[in-house]
Structures are given as structure tokens and as C-alpha cells.
Motif scaffolding. Structure first.
Motif, short mmCIF file in Angstrom:
data_model
loop_
_atom_site.label_atom_id
_atom_site.label_comp_id
_atom_site.label_asym_id
_atom_site.label_seq_id
_atom_site.Cartn_x
_atom_site.Cartn_y
_atom_site.Cartn_z
N ARG A 1 0.80 -1.22 0.00
CA ARG A 1 0.00 0.00 0.00
C ARG A 1 0.84 1.28 0.00
NH1 ARG A 1 -5.39 -1.42 0.56
NH2 ARG A 1 -5.47 -3.64 0.02
N GLN A 2 2.17 1.16 0.21
CA GLN A 2 3.02 2.35 0.24
C GLN A 2 3.65 2.66 -1.11
OE1 GLN A 2 3.14 4.22 3.00
NE2 GLN A 2 1.74 2.72 3.91
N LEU A 3 3.40 1.84 -2.11
CA LEU A 3 4.07 2.01 -3.39
C LEU A 3 3.79 3.38 -4.01
CD1 LEU A 3 3.74 -1.46 -5.17
CD2 LEU A 3 5.85 -0.31 -4.48
N VAL A 4 4.86 4.03 -4.46
CA VAL A 4 4.76 5.30 -5.17
C VAL A 4 5.11 5.11 -6.64
CG1 VAL A 4 5.77 7.61 -5.37
CG2 VAL A 4 5.24 6.67 -3.12
N ARG A 5 6.04 4.22 -6.93
CA ARG A 5 6.50 4.03 -8.31
C ARG A 5 6.66 2.55 -8.59
NH1 ARG A 5 11.86 4.39 -11.17
NH2 ARG A 5 11.40 5.22 -13.25
N VAL A 6 6.06 2.11 -9.70
CA VAL A 6 6.21 0.73 -10.18
C VAL A 6 6.61 0.82 -11.65
CG1 VAL A 6 5.07 -1.45 -10.68
CG2 VAL A 6 4.51 -0.22 -8.58
N ASP A 7 7.81 0.37 -11.95
CA ASP A 7 8.31 0.36 -13.33
C ASP A 7 8.80 -1.04 -13.66
OD1 ASP A 7 9.37 0.75 -15.81
OD2 ASP A 7 10.73 2.37 -15.25
N LEU A 8 7.98 -1.78 -14.40
CA LEU A 8 8.32 -3.14 -14.83
C LEU A 8 8.43 -3.20 -16.35
CD1 LEU A 8 5.90 -5.17 -12.49
CD2 LEU A 8 8.28 -4.53 -12.07
N SER A 9 8.66 -2.07 -16.97
CA SER A 9 8.68 -2.01 -18.43
C SER A 9 9.89 -2.76 -19.00
CB SER A 9 8.71 -0.55 -18.89
OG SER A 9 9.87 0.10 -18.41
N GLY A 10 9.76 -3.13 -20.30
CA GLY A 10 10.88 -3.75 -20.99
C GLY A 10 11.23 -5.13 -20.47
N ASN A 11 10.22 -5.93 -20.13
CA ASN A 11 10.44 -7.31 -19.71
C ASN A 11 9.56 -8.24 -20.57
OD1 ASN A 11 12.27 -7.50 -17.18
ND2 ASN A 11 10.99 -5.70 -16.78
N LYS A 12 9.24 -9.42 -20.05
CA LYS A 12 8.43 -10.37 -20.81
C LYS A 12 7.27 -10.88 -19.96
CE LYS A 12 12.57 -11.90 -23.32
NZ LYS A 12 13.48 -13.05 -23.61
N PHE A 13 6.72 -10.00 -19.14
CA PHE A 13 5.60 -10.39 -18.30
C PHE A 13 4.39 -10.72 -19.17
CE2 PHE A 13 8.02 -7.82 -15.18
CZ PHE A 13 8.13 -8.78 -14.18
N GLU A 14 3.61 -11.71 -18.71
CA GLU A 14 2.43 -12.17 -19.44
C GLU A 14 1.20 -12.07 -18.54
OE1 GLU A 14 4.69 -15.61 -22.10
OE2 GLU A 14 3.56 -16.17 -20.31
N GLY A 15 0.05 -12.35 -19.16
CA GLY A 15 -1.19 -12.43 -18.41
C GLY A 15 -1.78 -11.05 -18.11
N ARG A 16 -2.66 -11.01 -17.15
CA ARG A 16 -3.40 -9.80 -16.83
C ARG A 16 -2.73 -9.00 -15.72
NH1 ARG A 16 -8.87 -9.74 -18.29
NH2 ARG A 16 -9.53 -11.53 -19.56
N ILE A 17 -3.12 -7.76 -15.63
CA ILE A 17 -2.74 -6.96 -14.47
C ILE A 17 -3.52 -7.50 -13.27
CG2 ILE A 17 -2.81 -4.66 -13.45
CD1 ILE A 17 -2.56 -3.48 -16.22
N PRO A 18 -2.87 -7.73 -12.14
CA PRO A 18 -3.57 -8.33 -10.99
C PRO A 18 -4.76 -7.49 -10.54
CG PRO A 18 -1.19 -8.29 -10.62
CD PRO A 18 -1.44 -7.49 -11.85
N ASP A 19 -5.77 -8.16 -10.03
CA ASP A 19 -6.92 -7.47 -9.46
C ASP A 19 -6.53 -6.82 -8.13
OD1 ASP A 19 -8.54 -8.31 -11.53
OD2 ASP A 19 -9.12 -10.17 -10.52
#
Length: 959
Positions: free
Chosen positions: A492-510
Motif C-alpha cells: 500500500r506504500q508504493l509510489v513508483r512501479v516500473d516493470l517495463s521492458g520485460n516479458k511479463f504475461e497475463g493480466r494486471i492483478p486485481d
């Protein structure tokens, strides 16, 4: 008759003696708000058992008086000089004010006079040397002004002379060298005229301490200082000294500490410094030194070596490994190269190592944390290579690891992922490979995980979801696969999430609607699919969203219109349907390209549904529009010619009204032409603030004031001056590292612009009271407090005449890229009389709710004490993490809430839970300073110069 005589003798035996009566007269002249001297009312035969009073064991005469730290106020009590056996007076850290009378010399038997940390003003009494026995004279941190009297050359027995932290001017006098008995001379932090260090000071052969920091010193360090063979501490820091360090400095056979940082010294470090076997601390940082680090400098006694921000070359000498006490090594921002000594840290309790921004290469020594004390290791921007030693993963004292931009490779040891005290783990821009270990679940203190641009692979472990303190995760430019962990939504404290430029699959979590503090979400260039969650539209502070180059499908959720975005990119997906109406604007055009099924009015998007319906009426309107169009075009051409001439002239007038206060490397046209709505970064009652990126890549902040900015009636003299004029008047003559810099300004009628240096981290209030507050660890908060205090101290004590800010608050303290603090917004500041000459009445209250000193309830007279109260509130904000007013306080403000909570529960519920409690002792000391500053009685608040000193002492800093 016999009974009467007996009774008289009995009463006389218990009557208070003459010395006690004198002391009671002293009490009557002093204000005692805490009733500390209550036992001075007793009718004992002697005052020897009273608080602060010491007597000779044989004669029972008073020989010492120590009333320090009792919040006493009033003039110096001359009745003390009637005590014939009095040897020592200490009234340190009170509010003794007014002038120090010439009659002080009647205290003929004094050996010690300590009046430090008070409010005494006026000149230094020239009669002081008439006290023949005086050995210790401590007048540090007062408001003494004028020159040092020539009579001071006549002290007969003086061993300690402390005049630091006053308002003394003139040059540093050479006649002080006549006081041959001196052991300690402290003239630091005064407003002297540009002065050379008197070469005659070399004659003070008994001198052990010489403190001349921040004395406006110029010229070279005299070689005669090498004659001071008993000198243990030499502080010449924060001056304008130039030239080379004299080789004679190596003759200081007893020296333990040399501080010459923040000067303009050049040349090489003398090789003969290797002979200084007693040297423990050497700080020559922030100069222009060249050459190499002398091998002999790294002696066995060395505890701290700071040579950062110079031009040093060569390698780090092997001899550094023989320093058995070395705990601090800071060499960043130099041109050093080569490999690190293989045994570095093996023999010493190394705590802090910063070699950033050099050209070091090779591997990290295994022995860096051999003593188990290492807390910070910073190697940013070097050419280190190889693997990280396994031993670093066992160093449980570690707090910061910063290896960004090197050539490291291989797998990161499992232990490093799980270090329990690490709050910043920065491995970005290397060639690390392998996976993130599941041991990361034990990194409970981790706030920032920065591992972008490496070769990491595999999936993100679910254990990341257990890191409740995590504020930022930057993992772009790697080879991560699999799904984004469902556990990530728990953070709940996250300010920045940068996971770009990878090979993640599937949906964004609910469940990402729990990321209420999220400011940036970047999932671009992956293989994500499914619909874009509508929950994203409920993130209250999200302003950067990039989901481009994935396989998202379906419609764009209408809820995204709720976001206040600075950047949006949904391009190159498989989205379809119509654009939400809010995004059907040209400014968002590039955000949606590459979605074949997405429809809108932009070129390259499919034709808008229902457009054919409108076309059936087009032939009716065409004839009307053609005629109107001809009239319009003719009129437009005429208007354009006239307006172009007008605009050109107006622009020329606007540019002609610019004033520059520093050498600037940009054109005024760059400012005028870039004040777009999308560049607004803040706004208030007086206008808007814009972020402007210049042609050379630099950034400035531009405040554009509204028309009719409210006047400050208190500043009216013969003509009214508005906020613009006030701020320009203040900032054009202020030069201090902790005051925001005004580059230039423009005043052309309606165009009133102020161009400042840009502070990328915004205001302290915005950071502290948002999700970013977790980025402010205690060392950073302490640094912010000290920086701001030094800026305000400059305004109060170093400006002539002094300046009272009148609106000190956390939102007016700005933070640069390194979280250095600068005081800003001088729109209601006031030039006032000298401290000690009274206050000036204001016709209106200035300040902000929650920061205004309580005396404004019964007076509108302005002096520096109101700023000190407001600054005390800022300190309480830094310690508690809470704003001046909060629903938790009920009808109290933060000052009353802290006092009430402190009395009931101590500090347990006061310290911001986001901070590391290993600093608890320091935090509590700073909290006490905040309470001292917010004392209800202005006279009991310390001066801002004293606040700086107290903050330095709170963490053991004396420089």
C-alpha cells in the motif's frame, strides 16, 4: 535578659548570610519561568545547598555558580560580582539579553565566565582583560557585534577564548597572537570582513584548538601554522581560502583533526603529510585539489578521510588497509582509478564507504564488512566488475547499497536480497543475471528496489508482497517472465512501479485500487493481455501511466478520465471501441496510435461512428460556410498583420523588462514561449508555477503572479510594494546555499515572472505528508532540518539588516535532487531592525495556519522569534510525520498534541513509524529542540544560530 540574648544568638545562627542575600537579589533581576530557583527562597544560614551554588568546603564562601540550561531571562546580574570568592560563573543556554556591562570587570577573582548560547547584544566589553585571573571566556552563540577590542591583547592568563556564532565584523585581528597563554581560540561563524589568517597566529605555541570556520577567510593558509606543535584540532572550513596546502602542515606533531573543506584550495596534498602519525580525521572535501592521495596520509590512527568533490587522480593507497580505526571513507566526485586494496575493511570498523563518480575498476574486496559495521556502500558510476562478494550478503548492519552504473555481472548473492536493515538497494545499469531470491521476504526495511537495465530473468517472487515498507520498485529493461505477482497489490506504500521492458504475461492483478499512493505505473513493452482494469481510474495521485506495446484488448475504461495525468501512453495494443470523450484531444493523439480497432477523430484511428449521419447535412451548410469563410479569411489576414506587429512590440517590451541576478545561460524567449498549461506544477492564490525545460537541457521553475496580487499593508512606506517587488528585493541580495536562487525576473505590467532554480523533489510538505514520506529516512530528515535552519540563520544573523521570513512552513522548504533543503517564498518577508533593538508592528498577520506563533494573538510586532516558532513546527512535522493539524489531534495543533502525548506516553507514539528506530536517541534530541523552538514565551526560544548549533550537537556534529 539572659533568655533574650540566647534567643538572639539562636536566630542569628540560622539567619541567611550576606552572600545568600546577594544571590536573592540576583534572583529578583532574572525571569524564572520554570521556577528553577525556588529553593533560593529558603532561609538557610548559607546558600551552599541551593541549586547551582557551590561553596568552599572550609570557608563556606560561594566559589562557583552554575545556572546553565534553566531558561532564565533578563540582563546580566552584576550583583554576582559582590561575591568576593566567586571563581566561576556559568549562565550558558539561557535568555540573558541586553548588553554586557563594562562593570563586569569588578568580578576580579573570576577564572571562568561562560555566557554562551544567550541573547546578549552590543559590543564586547573592552574591560574584560582587567580581570587578571580570567582563564576561560566563553561568549559563543550570542549577538555581540562590532570589532574585537584591541584591549583583548592584554589578557594575562586567558586559555580559552570563545567568540563563535556572533555578529562580529571587521577583520580577524593579529593582536590576539599576544595572548601567549591561549590553548583554544574559537572565532568561527562570524560576519568578519574578508580576512587573511594572521601569520602571527603561529606564535600561539600553546594553542591546542583553532576554529576559524565560516569567517570569510581569503588568501592562503600561512605556513607559520606549522609552528603550532601542540595543536590538536584545526578547522578552517567553509571559507574562501585559495592556493595550496603548505607543506609545513606536516609539522603539526599533535594534530588529530584537520577540517579545510568548502574552500578553493588547489595543488597537491603534501607528501610530508604521511608524517602526521596522530591524525584521526582529515576533511578537505569540496576544493580543487589535484594529484594523488599521499601513501603516508592513511596512517594507523586515521578514523575519517573525506576528500570528495576534488580533482584527485591515481589509486587508493594500499596503506589505507592498515588504518585500524577507519570508519568513514568518502572520495566521491574525483578522477580516482585502479582497483581497491584487497584488504580494505579487514582491519578497521568501516561504516561508510562512498567512492561514487570515479573511475575505479576491478572487483569489490571480500573484506569490506569484516568487522560487521558497514552501513553504507556507494559505488555509483565507476567501472567495477565481477560478482558481488558473498560476504556482503552476510553484512546485517547494511543500510544502503548503491552500485548503479558499473560493470558488475553474475548472480546477486541470496543474502543481499534479504538483508534486514537495507532500505535502499540499487543495482541498476549493470549486467547482473539470475533471479531475485525468495530470501527477499526478510528485507523488512526495504523502501527502494532499483534493479533496472540488467539481465535478471525468471519470475518476480511472491515474497515481494511481504515488503510493507516498499515505496519504489524499478525493474525495467530485464528479462523477467511469468505473471505479475498477485501479492504486489498488498504493497500500500508504493509510489513508483516500473516493470517495463520485460516479458511479463497475463493480466494486471486485481485489487490495484489499493495503491492509493501510486504516482507512476509503467508496464510498457511486455506481453500483458486482457482488459485494462477500471480500478486504475480510482488511483488518486497517479500522474504517469504507460501500458504501451503490450496486447491489451477491449475498450478503454471510462474511469481513466478521473486521473490527473501528466503522461499517458496506451499505444501499440489491441484496444478497440471509441475513445473516452476526455481523451479525444490533440494533446493525447500519440497516446493511442497502433490500436487498429480504436476509433476517434484523429488521423490513423478508425472513422468515428455516426460520422455519416452528419455528412447528409453538409451540402446544406457548404454554401453558407463558403461565403462566411471568404469574409473570415480576409478579416483574419488583416487581424494577423496588425496583431503580429502588436505581439512583436509587446514581446519586445516584455523582454526588455527582464532583470538578471546571476550569470544565466538561457534566453528570456525560452521562458516566455514555454508557459503552457501542461507545464504547470503548482498553483495558489498568488499565481501559478511552471516547470520549464530549456534548450540546453536544464530546468527552471517560473512563478507567474496574478494581476492584483494582494498587498502586504505592513510593508507600506511612501509607496506600496506588492509581493513581486518584495520577493525580488529579498532574493536579489541573498546568496546562500540553503536559500532558493532567483535567476532573473520580469515586471512588464501584466507579466510578472520570477525564474528560480528548479527543485526536482518539490516541497518538504508535499514529500513528507504523501506516500513519498517513506523516502525520507531519519538521516535525510535531519539534513533537511539542518539545511533549513542554516538558511534561516543566515537571514536572521548574516543579512544586514536582518530578514524575517514570516511564512516558514514545510511547503516553503524545497528539496533538490539530493534532498538538500532550501528556504523559498519571500513574498511576505520583512526587513527588520537589528536583533535586540525591538520589533516592528505589522498591520496584518502573515503566516500560515498551524505555523503562526501564539504571540500573534496579542501583538502584531514582528521579530525573528516568530520564524523560530514556525521552524519548531517544521521540526515536529519531521519527527512525527504529521501535518500541523490532523483529525487525530482533535481540537489541538501538532505542538499541543506533541506536548500532551509526550507527557503521557513519552516518545513512543510520537516518532514517525516509517523511520528506523536505531536513530531513536538522535530523533528524541531533535524533538526536544523542536519543543524548545515552540515555547509559548518568545524570550525562551533560542536564536536561530543557537538552533543550528543545537542541531549539530544533537548528532555529534561540531563542524
Amino acid at each position: 535578659m539572659f533568655l533574650v540574648v540566647l534567643l538572639s544568638l539562636f536566630l542569628n545562627a540560622f539567619a541567611l548570610n550576606q552572600e545568600g542575600l546577594f544571590l536573592q537579589r540576583v534572583k529578583q533581576t532574572l525571569a524564572d519561568p520554570t521556577n528553577a530557583l525556588s529553593d533560593w527562597d529558603q532561609r538557610d544560614p548559607t546558600p551552599c545547598d541551593w541549586l547551582g551554588v557551590s561553596c568552599d568546603s572550609v570557608t563556606r564562601r560561594v566559589h562557583s555558580l552554575n545556572l546553565s540550561h534553566l531558561q532564565l531571562a533578563g540582563p546580566f546580574p552584576l550583583f554576582l560580582c559582590r561575591l568576593p570568592s566567586l571563581r566561576s560563573i556559568s549562565l550558558a543556554n539561557n535568555s540573558i539579553s541586553s548588553f554586557l556591562p563594562l562593570e563586569i570587570s569588578t568580578c576580579q577573582n573570576l577564572t571562568t565566565l561562560d555566557l554562551s548560547l544567550n541573547l546578549i547584544a552590543g559590543p564586547l566589553p573592552h574591560s574584560l582583560p582587567e580581570i587578571p585571573t580570567l582563564r576561560n571566556l566563553n561568549l559563543v552563540m550570542n549577538n555581540f557585534s562590532g570589532e574585537i577590542p584591541a584591549s583583548f591583547a592584554q589578557f594575562q592568563s586567558l586559555q580559552f577564548l570563545g567568540l563563535a556564532g556572533n555578529l562580529l565584523n571587521g577583520t580577524i585581528p593579529s593582536f590576539l597572537s599576544n595572548i601567549s597563554t591561549l590553548r583554544e581560540l574559537d572565532l568561527a561563524y562570524n560576519t568578519f570582513s574578508p580576512s587573511f589568517i594572521p601569520s602571527q597566529f603561529g606564535n600561539l605555541t600553546n594553542l591546542e584548538q583553532l576554529f576559524l570556520a565560516n569567517c570569510n577567510l581569503v588568501g592562503q593558509i600561512p605556513s607559520s601554522l606549522g609552528w603550532l606543535t601542540r595543536l590538536r584540532n584545526l578547522d578552517l572550513s567553509t571559507n574562501r581560502l585559495s592556493g595550496s596546502i603548505p607543506s609545513s602542515i606536516s609539522e603539526l606533531k599533535s594534530i588529530e583533526q584537520i577540517e579545510i573543506y568548502r574552500n578553493s584550495l588547489s595543488g597537491v596534498l603534501p607528501l610530508s603529510m604521511g608524517n602526521m602519525t596522530t591524525l584521526k580525521r582529515f576533511d578537505a572535501s569540496t576544493n580543487e585539489l589535484t594529484g594523488t592521495i599521499p601513501t603516508g596520509l592513511c596512517g594507523l590512527q586515521l578514523e575519517s578521510l573525506n576528500l570528495f568533490e576534488n580533482r584527485l587522480e591515481g589509486t587508493l593507497p594500499e596503506s589505507i588497509t592498515s588504518s585500524k580505526y577507519l570508519h568513514e571513507l568518502k572520495l566521491y566526485n574525483n578522477n580516482l582509478s585502479g582497483t581497491l586494496p584487497s584488504q580494505l575493511g579487514e582491519n578497521s570498523p568501516l561504516k561508510s564507504l562512498d567512492l561514487s563518480y570515479n573511475q575505479f575498476s576491478g572487483e569489490i574486496p571480500e573484506s569490506l564488512c569484516a568487522k560487521g559495521k558497514l552501513e553504507n556502500i556507494l559505488l555509483i558510476n565507476n567501472s567495477f566488475s565481477g560478482k558481488i562478494p558473498e560476504s556482503i550478503g552476510k553484512c546485517h548492519s547494511m543500510g544502503r547499497i548503491r552500485f548503479k552504473h558499473n560493470l558488475f555481472s553474475g548472480q546477486v548473492p541470496d543474502g543481499i536480497w534479504g538483508l534486514p536493515r537495507v532500505f535502499l538497494l540499487e543495482l541498476a545499469e549493470n549486467s547482473f543475471s539470475g533471479q531475485i531470491s525468495k530470501m527477499i521476504s526478510t528485507a523488512h526495511n526495504l523502501s527502494v528496489l532499483s534493479i533496472s537495465n540488467n539481465q535478471f530473468s525468471g519470475s518476480l517472487p511472491d515474497e515481494i508482497g511481504s515488503l510493507g515498507a516498499l515505496v519504489e520498485i524499478s525493474a525495467s529493461g530485464n528479462g523477467f517472465t511469468g505473471r505479475i505477482p498477485e501479492s504486489l497489490v498488498k504493497l500500500r506504500q508504493l509510489v513508483r512501479v516500473d516493470l517495463s521492458g520485460n516479458k511479463f504475461e497475463g493480466r494486471i492483478p486485481d485489487g490495484i485500487n489499493g495503491w492509493v499512493n501510486l504516482n507512476e505505473l509503467n508496464l510498457a513493452n511486455n506481453k500483458l493481455s486482457g482488459g485494462i482494469p477500471s480500478d486504475i481510474g480510482s488511483l488518486p495521485v497517479l500522474n504517469y501511466l504507460d501500458l504501451s506495446c503490450n496486447s491489451f484488448s477491449g475498450q478503454i475504461p471510462i474511469q481513466l478520465q478521473n486521473l490527473k495525468l501528466n503522461a499517458l501512453n496506451l499505444s501499440n495494443n489491441q484496444l478497440s471501441g471509441e475513445l473516452p470523450p476526455f481523451f479525444a484531444k490533440e494533446m493525447y493523439r500519440d497516446s493511442f496510435l497502433g490500436n487498429p480497432g480504436l476509433c476517434g477523430d484523429f488521423e490513423d484511428l478508425c472513422p468515428k461512428i455516426g460520422r455519416s449521419k452528419h455528412r447528409r447535412y453538409a451540402w446544406i451548410l457548404i454554401s453558407i460556410f463558403i461565403l462566411a469563410g471568404l469574409v473570415f479569411v480576409v478579416g483574419l489576414i488583416w487581424f494577423y498583420m496588425k496583431y503580429g506587429s502588436f505581439k512583436k512590440n509587446k514581446r519586445r517590451v516584455t523582454i526588455s523588462k527582464w532583470r538578471s541576478f546571476h550569470k544565466i545561460g538561457f534566453s528570456k524567449f525560452e521562458i516566455v514561449d514555454r508557459l503552457y498549461v501542461e507545464n504547470v506544477i503548482g498553483s495558489g492564490a498568488s499565481g501559478k508555477v511552471y516547470k520549464v525545460v530549456l534548450d540546453n537541457g536544464d530546468t527552471v521553475a517560473v512563478k507567474k503572479l496574478n494581476r492584483g496580487v494582494k498587498k502586504d499593508d505592513s510593508l507600506s512606506t511612501d509607496t506600496e510594494r506588492d509581493e513581486f517587488e518584495i520577493e525580488v528585493e529579498m532574493l536579489e541580495k541573498i546568496r546562500h546555499k540553503n536559500i532558493v536562487r532567483l535567476w532573473c525576473c520580469c515586471n512588464a505590467g501584466d507579466s510578472k515572472l520570477l525564474v528560480y532554480e528548479y527543485m526536482p523533489n518539490g516541497s518538504l510538505g508535499d514529500v513528507l505528508h504523501s506516500s513519498k514520506g517513506g523516502l525520507l529516512d531519519w538521516p535525510t530528515r535531519y539534513k533537511v532540518a539542518l539545511d533549513a535552519a542554516e538558511g534561516l540563520s543566515y537571514l536572521h544573523h548574516d543579512c544586514a539588516p536582518p530578514i524575517v521570513h514570516r511564512d516558514v512552513k514545510s511547503s516553503n522548504i524545497l528539496l533538490d535532487a539530493e534532498f538538500c533543503a532550501k528556504v523559498a517564498d519571500f513574498g511576505v518577508a520583512k526587513i527588520v531592525k537589528r536583533v535586540g533593538q525591538g520589533a516592528e508592528p505589522m498591520s496584518v498577520i502573515a503566516g500560515s495556519y498551524g505555523y503562526i506563533a501564539p504571540e500573534y494573538a496579542y501583538t502584531l510586532r514582528v521579530n525573528e522569534k516568530s520564524d523560530i516558532y514556525s521552524f519548531g513546527v517544521v521540526i515536529l512535522e519531521l519527527v512525527t510525520g504529521k501535518p500541523p493539524y490532523d483529525p487525530e489531534f482533535g481540537d489541538k495543533d501538532v505542538v499541543k498534541w506533541v506536548c500532551a502525548t509526550y507527557d503521557q506516553n513519552g516518545t513512543n507514539q510520537l516518532i514517525d513509524p516509517r523511520m528506523d528506530l536505531t536513530y531513536r536517541e538522535e530523533i528524541c534530541r531533535v524533538l526536544d529542540i523542536g519543543l524548545l523552538c515552540t515555547n509559548a514565551l518568545p524570550i525562551n526560544r533560542p536564536s536561530m544560530r543557537n538552533v543550528v548549533k543545537l542541531l549539530q550537537e544533537a548528532v555529534g556534529r561540531t563542524s
